[in-house]
Design an enzyme around this catalytic site. Structure first.
Site, PDB file in Angstrom:
ATOM      1  N   ASP A   1     -17.942  14.702 -33.197  1.00 25.64           N
ATOM      2  CA  ASP A   1     -17.911  14.967 -31.767  1.00 25.64           C
ATOM      3  C   ASP A   1     -17.966  13.601 -31.084  1.00 25.64           C
ATOM      4  O   ASP A   1     -18.117  12.556 -31.747  1.00 25.64           O
ATOM      5  CB  ASP A   1     -19.079  15.863 -31.360  1.00 25.64           C
ATOM      6  CG  ASP A   1     -18.782  16.685 -30.102  1.00 25.64           C
ATOM      7  OD1 ASP A   1     -17.849  16.317 -29.368  1.00 25.64           O
ATOM      8  OD2 ASP A   1     -19.499  17.664 -29.853  1.00 25.64           O
TER       9      ASP A   1
ATOM     10  N   HIS B   1     -24.375  16.576 -24.771  1.00 28.79           N
ATOM     11  CA  HIS B   1     -23.785  15.532 -23.929  1.00 28.79           C
ATOM     12  C   HIS B   1     -24.892  14.755 -23.206  1.00 28.79           C
ATOM     13  O   HIS B   1     -24.747  13.568 -22.912  1.00 28.79           O
ATOM     14  CB  HIS B   1     -22.863  16.133 -22.864  1.00 28.79           C
ATOM     15  CG  HIS B   1     -21.628  16.763 -23.417  1.00 28.79           C
ATOM     16  ND1 HIS B   1     -21.599  18.038 -23.933  1.00 28.79           N
ATOM     17  CD2 HIS B   1     -20.359  16.287 -23.525  1.00 28.79           C
ATOM     18  CE1 HIS B   1     -20.377  18.321 -24.336  1.00 28.79           C
ATOM     19  NE2 HIS B   1     -19.604  17.276 -24.106  1.00 28.79           N
TER      20      HIS B   1
END
Length: 372
Positions: A296, A227
């Site tokens: 993702d 992230h």
């Protein structure tokens, strides 16, 4: 009547019957390129009900620029718990309202792993959940089945048809900041991971919820959070990390989510989500995987810091990704669906991507939607 007259009368009757018009079949309407691309886009949004979702975003849904939506309880940008989830009744009404906006049903997804990655929290009135590690440490399939069935039933009742779970990463690094730290892996043993993930998948099959194995080709050994930035697992990754994915890949009603990890053992140039060698090479060509492949979140910095928007789209599709996921939560851009559809359509027009490649993903998506 002579024999000759009878013969000609029979011929006349047969010809009349043969010429009688039959019920016309409905013409097969070919989907437009934009329609096919739109089905590949899954995006996050703001709003607790359809009246609080902006007209601009709803318009993009109605135009067919969105094939799926992902719900969150926490809005990262605004740092508030005012996103999509407030109570069971509210979520159910929101999802039903969204499905009414489109002729083709939406894939409605959530990250409902349990425990620390849990969008449907008890404070909103949902059942208690536990972490994968808790279940793996307990190593009791009855307990796993209990929590899995309760979770799957909750998802079904609310209207979700996709769960971004179970995690089948192997817990090779207990201090891994994105897997081990949050107890998202069942165990450091592949057999235990597969055993408990199978129970989770079975429960979701029973309730018509698509399971999504993540994060391919393995995120359990990493020492960084994708992230936040580039996540290179080259020196940590082990081939055994593929084993749970391979063991479960041909299970019915199973999809796979990619990881944005850089693994130079498998591809020296691109992170997994953007790697044709890793995604198509292993999943499609070697394992003959027929299910959906989700990216993702494409706004995560592990890809966003390295590549521009168009390159991320192009390389993901070339790699073999079917559903392009934009959580729209690490940053917020309401126009992402339209931007993505238009950018991909231009690439097809220029010959940078083939329409056949888009159609392949579209047909896989529509097959799943028909099943559910």
């Amino acid at each position: 009547m002579t024999t000759k007259q009878t013969f000609f009368l029979l011929l006349l009757i047969i010809s009349v019957i043969a010429c009688k018009p039959t019920a016309e079949k409905a013409p097969v309407i070919e989907p437009s390129l934009e329609t096919m691309i739109g089905q590949m886009v899954m995006v996050g949004f703001r709003g607790m009900d359809t009246t609080s979702i902006s007209n601009s975003f709803l318009s993009q849904i109605r135009k067919g620029y969105v094939g799926g939506l992902v719900l969150f309880d926490y809005d990262v940008v605004s740092k508030t718990f005012k996103r999509n989830i407030q109570s069971p009744a509210q979520v159910k009404q929101l999802i039903a309202g969204l499905q009414k906006q489109v002729p083709t049903p939406l894939l409605i997804a959530v990250d409902q792993e349990g425990g620390k990655v849990n969008r449907l929290k008890t404070k909103y009135g949902f059942p208690k959940s536990v972490t994968a590690k808790y279940l793996g440490d307990l190593n009791n399939l009855d307990s796993t089945a209990y929590y899995a069935l309760r979770n799957a039933q909750t998802l079904k009742e609310l209207g979700f048809n996709v769960n971004f779970a179970p995690v089948v990463d192997i817990d090779l690094n207990p201090v891994n900041p994105v897997i081990g730290k949050y107890e998202r892996s069942y165990a450091d043993n592949s057999k235990i991971v597969v055993k408990h993930a199978t129970a989770w998948i079975k429960a979701q099959q029973d309730y018509g919820v698509l399971s999504t194995l993540k994060h391919f080709p393995g995120h359990g050994s990493s020492d960084a959070d994708s992230h936040e930035g580039v996540t290179d697992i080259t020196n940590y990754w082990q081939e055994l990390e593929l084993s749970p994915f391979k063991a479960l890949s041909n299970t019915p009603q199973v999809a796979i989510m990619t990881a944005h990890v850089m693994n130079k053992q498998l591809d020296t140039l691109y992170p997994a989500t953007l790697s044709k060698k890793i995604i198509s090479g292993i999943l499609r060509d070697e394992w003959k995987f027929k299910g959906l492949i989700f990216s993702d979140d494409l706004q995560m910095k592990a890809v966003n810091k390295l590549f521009d928007f168009e390159t991320i789209l192009k390389k993901s599709i070339e790699a073999g990704v079917d559903v392009l996921v934009f959580g729209n939560n690490l940053e917020y851009d309401e126009q992402i669906p339209e931007k993505a559809v238009q950018a991909i359509a231009k690439m097809v027009a220029k010959g940078e991507l083939s329409e056949a490649r888009i159609r392949a993903s579209y047909e896989r998506i529509m097959t799943v939607k028909q099943e559910f």
